[in-house]
Scaffold this motif. Structure first.
Motif, PDB file in Angstrom:
ATOM      1  N   TRP A   2       0.820  -1.218   0.000  1.00  0.00           N
ATOM      2  CA  TRP A   2       0.000   0.000   0.000  1.00  0.00           C
ATOM      3  C   TRP A   2       0.854   1.267   0.000  1.00  0.00           C
ATOM      4  O   TRP A   2       0.457   2.288  -0.575  1.00  0.00           O
ATOM      5  CB  TRP A   2      -0.939   0.015   1.220  1.00  0.00           C
ATOM      6  CG  TRP A   2      -0.239  -0.029   2.542  1.00  0.00           C
ATOM      7  CD1 TRP A   2       0.096  -1.142   3.243  1.00  0.00           C
ATOM      8  CD2 TRP A   2       0.233   1.084   3.298  1.00  0.00           C
ATOM      9  NE1 TRP A   2       0.744  -0.791   4.398  1.00  0.00           N
ATOM     10  CE2 TRP A   2       0.840   0.573   4.457  1.00  0.00           C
ATOM     11  CE3 TRP A   2       0.193   2.468   3.123  1.00  0.00           C
ATOM     12  CZ2 TRP A   2       1.412   1.383   5.438  1.00  0.00           C
ATOM     13  CZ3 TRP A   2       0.760   3.296   4.087  1.00  0.00           C
ATOM     14  CH2 TRP A   2       1.361   2.745   5.228  1.00  0.00           C
ATOM     15  N   SER A 110       2.020  -9.521  -7.076  1.00  0.00           N
ATOM     16  CA  SER A 110       0.854  -8.666  -6.945  1.00  0.00           C
ATOM     17  C   SER A 110       0.157  -8.484  -8.291  1.00  0.00           C
ATOM     18  O   SER A 110       0.706  -7.881  -9.217  1.00  0.00           O
ATOM     19  CB  SER A 110       1.272  -7.296  -6.390  1.00  0.00           C
ATOM     20  OG  SER A 110       0.212  -6.381  -6.508  1.00  0.00           O
ATOM     21  N   ALA A 112      -2.553  -6.712  -8.642  1.00  0.00           N
ATOM     22  CA  ALA A 112      -2.976  -5.311  -8.690  1.00  0.00           C
ATOM     23  C   ALA A 112      -1.891  -4.441  -9.327  1.00  0.00           C
ATOM     24  O   ALA A 112      -2.182  -3.541 -10.126  1.00  0.00           O
ATOM     25  CB  ALA A 112      -3.297  -4.811  -7.280  1.00  0.00           C
ATOM     26  N   TRP A 115      -1.830  -4.880 -13.096  1.00  0.00           N
ATOM     27  CA  TRP A 115      -2.910  -4.110 -13.718  1.00  0.00           C
ATOM     28  C   TRP A 115      -2.556  -2.624 -13.774  1.00  0.00           C
ATOM     29  O   TRP A 115      -2.775  -1.954 -14.787  1.00  0.00           O
ATOM     30  CB  TRP A 115      -4.213  -4.296 -12.936  1.00  0.00           C
ATOM     31  CG  TRP A 115      -4.973  -5.503 -13.378  1.00  0.00           C
ATOM     32  CD1 TRP A 115      -5.016  -6.717 -12.759  1.00  0.00           C
ATOM     33  CD2 TRP A 115      -5.770  -5.636 -14.559  1.00  0.00           C
ATOM     34  NE1 TRP A 115      -5.789  -7.592 -13.473  1.00  0.00           N
ATOM     35  CE2 TRP A 115      -6.276  -6.968 -14.582  1.00  0.00           C
ATOM     36  CE3 TRP A 115      -6.103  -4.775 -15.587  1.00  0.00           C
ATOM     37  CZ2 TRP A 115      -7.096  -7.425 -15.597  1.00  0.00           C
ATOM     38  CZ3 TRP A 115      -6.922  -5.244 -16.605  1.00  0.00           C
ATOM     39  CH2 TRP A 115      -7.416  -6.552 -16.602  1.00  0.00           C
ATOM     40  N   LEU A 116      -2.018  -2.130 -12.666  1.00  0.00           N
ATOM     41  CA  LEU A 116      -1.668  -0.712 -12.604  1.00  0.00           C
ATOM     42  C   LEU A 116      -0.608  -0.380 -13.647  1.00  0.00           C
ATOM     43  O   LEU A 116      -0.718   0.622 -14.373  1.00  0.00           O
ATOM     44  CB  LEU A 116      -1.153  -0.381 -11.196  1.00  0.00           C
ATOM     45  CG  LEU A 116      -1.015   1.093 -10.867  1.00  0.00           C
ATOM     46  CD1 LEU A 116      -2.349   1.793 -10.993  1.00  0.00           C
ATOM     47  CD2 LEU A 116      -0.481   1.246  -9.464  1.00  0.00           C
ATOM     48  N   VAL A 152      -6.444   1.663  -5.302  1.00  0.00           N
ATOM     49  CA  VAL A 152      -5.953   0.321  -4.942  1.00  0.00           C
ATOM     50  C   VAL A 152      -5.244   0.365  -3.585  1.00  0.00           C
ATOM     51  O   VAL A 152      -5.443  -0.505  -2.727  1.00  0.00           O
ATOM     52  CB  VAL A 152      -5.002  -0.225  -6.035  1.00  0.00           C
ATOM     53  CG1 VAL A 152      -4.372  -1.545  -5.594  1.00  0.00           C
ATOM     54  CG2 VAL A 152      -5.756  -0.432  -7.337  1.00  0.00           C
ATOM     55  N   VAL A 156      -6.240  -1.659  -0.244  1.00  0.00           N
ATOM     56  CA  VAL A 156      -5.363  -2.595   0.468  1.00  0.00           C
ATOM     57  C   VAL A 156      -5.341  -2.261   1.961  1.00  0.00           C
ATOM     58  O   VAL A 156      -5.427  -3.147   2.819  1.00  0.00           O
ATOM     59  CB  VAL A 156      -3.934  -2.542  -0.123  1.00  0.00           C
ATOM     60  CG1 VAL A 156      -2.971  -3.340   0.736  1.00  0.00           C
ATOM     61  CG2 VAL A 156      -3.929  -3.091  -1.547  1.00  0.00           C
TER      62      VAL A 156
END
Lengths: 163, 101
Positions: A2, A110, A112, A115-116, A152, A156
């Motif tokens: 995060w 990860s 996420a 995707w980022l 995101v 988290v």
């Protein structure tokens, strides 16, 4: 995970008023300072977090990602200046960030972050191909990275607090 | 033929669930502390200590006990021999999976 999301997400949104009100020169200076500083803060965060939870991981993969981001951004900025193509100076660094994010995503497994990185890379390449105004590229990429990263990152944090 | 069966490549010291778990965690990290291993592998203090002793006796892990902020803390790291044994175990398991699938 995060911390870098929130940090770089906030920096990306913060870069928008910098480029709009102060111009591309200040924008490049902003990222020249904020990028490496943010990377070092991220490395420090992971080191302290690892010590706190009792799992220390090798620092090398994160340092490689940091080098890719900083060196890639510097090369893109320099080449853009040499060939007098400010769009490359603006659009190149986010691509370097996307590459670094992919390296960190591989290390942390990860989805996420993958995707980022994909969103940032796709938006950036699309803008580079279709947009002629460097300031518009900077603003759009700032939003394209900043908003998903903050969403995101906050998600988290929220999930961690619910556990 | 039997001497080349993949199960002959499995190491009894490494193959046990908790010990394999310990080496798996340590293979991806520089070092892990006792509490993290205990919680991650869902074992009791005594159970984990016993398996760590076994791995330490085989030369697969190094155990460092120290005080941090006046509290005892035990760090565990895999030795080169431990990482090598874990890699061989995974290779043997992969060979076994290939054979039976």
């Amino acid at each position: 995970m995060w911390f870098p999301l929130l940090l770089f997400g906030a920096l990306s949104l913060l870069s928008i008023p910098v480029v709009v009100w102060l111009g591309l020169g200040w924008y490049n200076l902003f990222w020249g300072v904020a990028g490496p500083t943010g990377g070092l803060l991220t490395a420090l965060f992971y080191a302290l977090a690892g010590r706190r939870i009792g799992l220390e991981v090798p620092a090398v993969p994160y340092l490689v990602a940091l080098v890719v981001i900083v060196a890639g951004a510097a090369v893109a900025g320099a080449v853009g200046g040499i060939i007098d193509e400010p769009r490359l100076s603006v659009a190149g660094p986010p691509l370097a960030v996307a590459a670094g994010l992919l390296l960190i995503a591989r290390q942390t497994r990860s989805v996420a972050l993958v995707w980022l990185a994909g969103i940032v890379g796709a938006v950036d390449i699309g803008l580079l191909a279709a947009c002629s105004a460097p300031t518009l590229i900077a603003v759009t990429v700032g939003f394209a990275y900043g908003v998903p990263a903050l969403v995101v990152g906050l998600g988290v944090v929220w999930r961690k607090r619910r556990r | 033929m039997t001497s080349h069966h993949p199960v002959n490549g499995l190491d009894d010291v490494v193959h046990q669930r908790v010990r394999l778990g310990i080496l798996a965690v340590l293979a991806e990290s520089t070092r892990a502390d006792f509490t993290f291993l205990r919680d991650t592998l869902d074992v009791t203090d005594g159970n984990l200590a016993r398996h760590l002793q076994t791995l330490e006796g085989a030369g697969f892990v190094e155990i460092e006990k120290r005080f941090e902020r006046r509290r005892p803390r035990t760090w565990v790291r895999a030795t080169a021999a431990g990482r090598d044994a874990f890699a061989k175990e995974i290779a043997a398991l992969e060979a076994l999976i290939r054979r039976v699938q």
